[in-house]
Design a protein around this motif. Structure first.
Motif, short mmCIF file in Angstrom:
data_model
loop_
_atom_site.label_atom_id
_atom_site.label_comp_id
_atom_site.label_asym_id
_atom_site.label_seq_id
_atom_site.Cartn_x
_atom_site.Cartn_y
_atom_site.Cartn_z
N MET A 1 0.83 -1.19 0.00
CA MET A 1 0.00 0.00 0.00
C MET A 1 0.88 1.26 0.00
O MET A 1 0.60 2.22 -0.70
CB MET A 1 -0.94 0.01 1.20
CG MET A 1 -1.95 1.14 1.16
SD MET A 1 -3.17 1.06 2.44
CE MET A 1 -2.24 1.64 3.84
N HIS A 2 1.94 1.21 0.77
CA HIS A 2 2.84 2.37 0.83
C HIS A 2 3.46 2.63 -0.54
O HIS A 2 3.49 3.75 -1.03
CB HIS A 2 3.92 2.12 1.87
CG HIS A 2 4.98 3.17 1.89
ND1 HIS A 2 4.74 4.44 2.38
CD2 HIS A 2 6.25 3.16 1.44
CE1 HIS A 2 5.86 5.15 2.25
NE2 HIS A 2 6.78 4.40 1.68
N TRP A 3 3.96 1.58 -1.19
CA TRP A 3 4.63 1.73 -2.48
C TRP A 3 3.65 2.02 -3.62
O TRP A 3 4.01 2.65 -4.60
CB TRP A 3 5.47 0.51 -2.81
CG TRP A 3 6.68 0.42 -1.93
CD1 TRP A 3 7.51 1.43 -1.56
CD2 TRP A 3 7.18 -0.75 -1.30
NE1 TRP A 3 8.50 0.97 -0.74
CE2 TRP A 3 8.33 -0.36 -0.55
CE3 TRP A 3 6.79 -2.08 -1.27
CZ2 TRP A 3 9.07 -1.26 0.18
CZ3 TRP A 3 7.54 -2.97 -0.53
CH2 TRP A 3 8.65 -2.56 0.19
N ALA A 4 2.42 1.57 -3.51
CA ALA A 4 1.44 1.78 -4.57
C ALA A 4 0.73 3.12 -4.45
O ALA A 4 -0.11 3.45 -5.28
CB ALA A 4 0.41 0.65 -4.58
N GLY A 5 1.03 3.85 -3.43
CA GLY A 5 0.42 5.18 -3.29
C GLY A 5 -0.93 5.15 -2.61
O GLY A 5 -1.66 6.12 -2.65
N GLY A 6 -1.29 4.05 -1.98
CA GLY A 6 -2.51 4.01 -1.20
C GLY A 6 -3.78 3.87 -2.02
O GLY A 6 -4.76 4.53 -1.73
N SER A 7 -3.78 3.00 -3.03
CA SER A 7 -5.00 2.81 -3.82
C SER A 7 -6.11 2.23 -2.95
O SER A 7 -5.85 1.60 -1.92
CB SER A 7 -4.73 1.89 -5.01
OG SER A 7 -4.53 0.56 -4.56
N LEU A 8 -7.34 2.43 -3.35
CA LEU A 8 -8.48 1.98 -2.56
C LEU A 8 -8.47 0.46 -2.36
O LEU A 8 -8.76 -0.02 -1.26
CB LEU A 8 -9.79 2.42 -3.23
CG LEU A 8 -11.07 2.00 -2.50
CD1 LEU A 8 -11.09 2.60 -1.09
CD2 LEU A 8 -12.28 2.42 -3.29
#
Length: 71
Positions: free
Chosen positions: A41-48
């Motif tokens: 989540m951190h690396w993906a930018g927090g997608s839903l």
């Protein structure tokens, strides 16, 4: 897929080893998955989708922790 990984760990380290326990214990596995999802989540930018998955795994951890305290 996971069964093959668990078998490989057991063959490599033995059935009673700590690594075998960590990959076969459902409680431990949920912790590892929550850690992996948090990093993703951190690396993906927090997608839903990742936020929902991480929340579900975190709630699973809390439920397991609460069940130990309540027993």
């Amino acid at each position: 897929m996971a069964a093959g990984f668990r078998s490989w760990i057991a063959d490599r380290f033995g059935d009673d080893s700590r690594p075998s326990y960590l990959v076969s214990c459902s409680w431990c596995t949920s912790i590892w998955m929550a850690a992996a999802m948090t990093a993703a989540m951190h690396w993906a930018g927090g997608s839903l989708a990742l936020q929902l998955a991480t929340t579900a795994l975190s709630l699973s951890y809390v439920a397991g922790l609460a069940s130990r305290w309540l027993d």
